[in-house]
Design an enzyme around this catalytic site. Sequence first.
Site, PDB file in Angstrom:
ATOM      1  N   ASP A 228      38.737  57.733 -21.668  1.00  0.00           N
ATOM      2  CA  ASP A 228      39.021  56.603 -20.797  1.00  0.00           C
ATOM      3  C   ASP A 228      40.303  56.959 -20.028  1.00  0.00           C
ATOM      4  OD1 ASP A 228      39.063  54.239 -19.405  1.00  0.00           O
ATOM      5  OD2 ASP A 228      38.786  52.950 -21.150  1.00  0.00           O
TER       6      ASP A 228
HETATM    7  C1  BGC Z   1      38.528  51.205 -18.092  1.00  0.00           C
HETATM    8  C2  BGC Z   1      37.258  51.983 -17.821  1.00  0.00           C
HETATM    9  C3  BGC Z   1      37.221  52.428 -16.389  1.00  0.00           C
HETATM   10  C4  BGC Z   1      38.455  53.272 -16.129  1.00  0.00           C
HETATM   11  C5  BGC Z   1      38.522  53.814 -14.723  1.00  0.00           C
HETATM   12  C6  BGC Z   1      39.775  51.908 -17.609  1.00  0.00           C
HETATM   13  O1  BGC Z   1      40.834  51.003 -17.533  1.00  0.00           O
HETATM   14  O2  BGC Z   1      38.642  50.908 -19.464  1.00  0.00           O
HETATM   15  O3  BGC Z   1      36.136  51.193 -18.117  1.00  0.00           O
HETATM   16  O4  BGC Z   1      36.044  53.131 -16.097  1.00  0.00           O
HETATM   17  O5  BGC Z   1      39.604  52.471 -16.336  1.00  0.00           O
HETATM   18  O6  BGC Z   1      38.832  52.817 -13.817  1.00  0.00           O
END
Ligand code: BGC
Length: 695
Positions: A228
């Site tokens: 993530d």
């Molecule tokens: C989220 C993800 C997301 C990523 C990119 C994170 O804060 O948990 O779901 O895809 O950011 O934006």
Amino acid sequence: MAPTTPDIDGILAELTRAEKLSLVHGAVDPEGTATGYLPGVERVGVPPFRMVDGPLGVRAEGKRATAFPASLATAATFDPGLAREQAAAMAREATAHGQYSLLAPGVNIIRVPHCGRNFEYLSEDPVLAADISRSLVEGIQSEDVVATVKHFVANNQETHRTTVSADVDERTLRELYLPPFRAAVEAGVGSVMTAYNRVNGTHMSDHERLVGDVLKDEWGFGGYVVSDWYGLETTVGAANAGLDVEMPGIPVEPDEGEFEWPDGIPDATHAGLFGEPLGAAIDDGSVPPERLDDMARRVLGQMARIGLFNDAERTGELDSERHRDVAERVAARGTVLLDNDGVLPLADDADVALVGPHVYEPKLGGGGSSETTPIHAVSPVDGFEARADGSVTVARGVEEIESVSLFDLLPFVEGGREDTESPGPDTDPSLDAAVDAAAEAEVAVVLVRDATTEARDRDSLSLPGRQDELVEAVAAANDRTVVVLRTGGPVETPWRDDVAAVVEQWYPGQADGDALASVLYGDRDPAGRLPVTFAPEETYPTTDERRFPGVDDVARYDEGVFVGYRHFDSADADPTYSFGHGHSYAAFEYGDPRVDDGTVSIRVENVGERPGREVVQAYVRPPEDAPVDRPVRELGGFASVPLSPGESRTVTLTLDELAFSRYDSASGWTVDSGTYTVEIGRSAADIRGTVGVER
Ligand code: BGC
């Protein structure tokens, strides 16, 4: 043109180590549209690779795209085929914006009703979540876009999400939290995103047992595992655990100087761990060089699978008729009719008062990385005015609900939804005006909402602001009051006995007003069913702070598999609205179920006067004398079936061995022998027929 099959091993053999490293950690996208970017290696013909959010449609920086309904609405259709159509449309839009991987679907089980991201997820039930997960992955990948199932695993709350440890036993993981991910892997998902949290003490990006052993070795996942965003903790631990790609890979330095990262936001100064530090770890022998080859091979493999080594032009499709249409169909089909004393459907010529603080705004989604900016959107006022033959009087009644977004927490990060339309007249809302409008109309329709976002959990299941007061005042003035909930999960409905109908619309996306009008006026049947139980706030198992948000950064999942209706059944408690519940404008009669060789069949007839859609649900009850505590009933299969008035059909549902199994930490999936009862019903609380099955 025949697709060329690239020689991945040949390409790998040509890459220098620095080039391999550039394939496993993010860099700055020169076009500035991607959420995550790998630059490629032009010298050997490896193209750049762009990943983009998210589950409700494309959030390419500075671009607009179709704003699809919240994933929870998609799941509420109980229709994997429709979910697949939505996913394929999202993928075509990703391609239209030059993106190759969609950071979707989000499939975490809805354990905590307060979780700020429930709208991005699917269900409290692993069978429904797994079936929808599978179809979303298939839909995205049918358009040659890599799906990224997230967040692996046990990311069920936003509070302390970057530090909390989900303390969860093996049976619970296997029976509840892992199935939607496993279904995605079985569907051939190209990418899995690890969660920010820990599981049993170990950070998910470092979790060798779950990432390396379960996901890759046991399930045979052949794609790449991506962190993530800023969710990588270590270089060596993660590389050896099986993590393949670090995103976004570029540190952000807040110009505020000493910036205190808010809860739920990862420290974005901590990045680049799979750049030089990974090279150094290989040099000092703490990460084997073959691991880097494997990481790069997995990324190249997905590029090849979607045809990036072919020269064919990728055109995609954006905001087309069929995309607008599927966004509207999902919004309408996911709408759940919770209560109806007969006021719905509305007569075409009814004089309607349309009331609520946000009636001029389409409810697109919640806050955070899934925020999309549509090209075209229909507010409730626009939708009603277009459909109604009677008069439509509009009143906002009470002050607006403050919207919340993850992006508001980070002053130095660009992102989030661009402004769309004006929220209506520039005057103060008046409760008296709303009550007067309601009193004069034949029907009052009150729209209420919550405000949820990634990185924050709700502190209460009550509607925010003065919305309960608004509903009560309108209901006192008009006994034909319809309340429309626009929420990212369960909410309290203290006034439900005083109103004529309650509808749950979730976050319907850009088609909002059109979809709502089509359901309320009866052009479409409300075919949605609840993918989550609605119950009084204090009756959920996560009311115990040890379980949520946890104490000393440990959230104990010691309710085990008793989440959602599994909890309410075993506690013998009546929820407000059960899992699977939803009325139709039609009426259905069920015959006697028959079981035959792994399937259960039942005759269902539409005995009403309107066309409708029934969601037939099969639950399995374990033998009375099962050796461990098992849920009273568990969903085994379901089907959404259209039926005209007078039409009947035999619906056949497959019940595989998993539908009868429980997970035993010593012997794995186990079917206790004895008599199981297969229950066929309209919800977990409305069983219409049963049949015994020996195992
Ligand atoms: C989220 C993800 C997301 C990523 C990119 C994170 O804060 O948990 O779901 O895809 O950011 O934006």
